[in-house]
Design a protein around this motif. Structure first.
Motif, short mmCIF file in Angstrom:
data_model
loop_
_atom_site.label_atom_id
_atom_site.label_comp_id
_atom_site.label_asym_id
_atom_site.label_seq_id
_atom_site.Cartn_x
_atom_site.Cartn_y
_atom_site.Cartn_z
N SER A 158 9.50 14.28 22.69
CA SER A 158 9.83 14.68 23.68
C SER A 158 8.47 15.88 24.00
O SER A 158 8.23 15.76 24.92
N THR A 192 5.26 13.98 24.54
CA THR A 192 5.54 13.47 25.76
C THR A 192 5.63 13.54 26.39
O THR A 192 4.44 13.44 28.30
N SER A 237 6.12 21.04 28.62
CA SER A 237 7.69 21.76 27.17
C SER A 237 7.19 23.77 27.70
O SER A 237 6.33 23.50 28.06
N GLN A 289 12.79 14.80 19.09
CA GLN A 289 12.18 16.28 19.59
C GLN A 289 10.83 16.05 19.78
O GLN A 289 10.59 16.84 20.15
#
Length: 164
Positions: free
Chosen positions: A124, A127, A130, A121
């Motif tokens: 994620s 990179t 969000s 997570q």
């Protein structure tokens, strides 16, 4: 005629050893691991509010690249993508919750699985792009990992493992 058979009672107790007391660090880790998928799901559901913006962006991209997709095809692709993303998020959240409850019960393997999930997570979020909710969910998961590996937590997991 029925007779009551009297079996000798052994003096040794056959009751299993009582569960060791759960430290506050494990409780804190549990609640952090509960918060992470809940926050993630809320953030995932909020994407439905941006559906029109996502579709407009896809239409613009389609036109700029000389694509031959119709508006109806783009709308359908947006709908399918959003539904698949929510289904995947719900499945992952369900597994996260299952592992959180196993962690609370003292299962070391659940602590390891949750650590791997939190690392994925975090990777994620680092990179990719969000939302604020994504960052808060990762923060909750990282807090859960840290709490689950403190001294009292380690002693709890060792005590549960040593129980018959």
């Amino acid at each position: 005629m029925t007779e009551s058979l009297n079996y000798p009672q052994s003096s040794a107790s056959t009751d299993p050893a009582p569960a060791p007391p759960r430290p506050g660090t494990v409780e804190g880790a549990f609640w952090a691991f509960i918060a992470a998928p809940v926050i993630g799901l809320i953030g995932g559901l909020l994407i439905f509010g941006n559906r029109d913006k996502i579709a407009a962006t896809m239409r613009d991209t389609n036109r700029q690249r000389g694509g031959n997709l119709t508006d109806a095809q783009i709308d359908q692709a947006v709908n399918v993508t959003m539904i698949v993303a929510v289904v995947i998020a719900v499945v992952i959240a369900g597994l996260y919750l299952l592992f959180a409850f196993k962690l609370r019960a003292g299962r070391n393997w659940a602590r390891i699985v949750l650590t791997v999930l939190a690392a994925l997570q975090l990777l994620s979020v680092v990179t990719g792009q969000s939302t604020v909710g994504g960052y808060v969910a990762v923060l909750a998961a990282v807090i859960g990992v840290v709490l689950s590996f403190t001294g009292p937590s380690n002693a709890y997991f060792a005590a549960v493992k040593g129980r018959p």
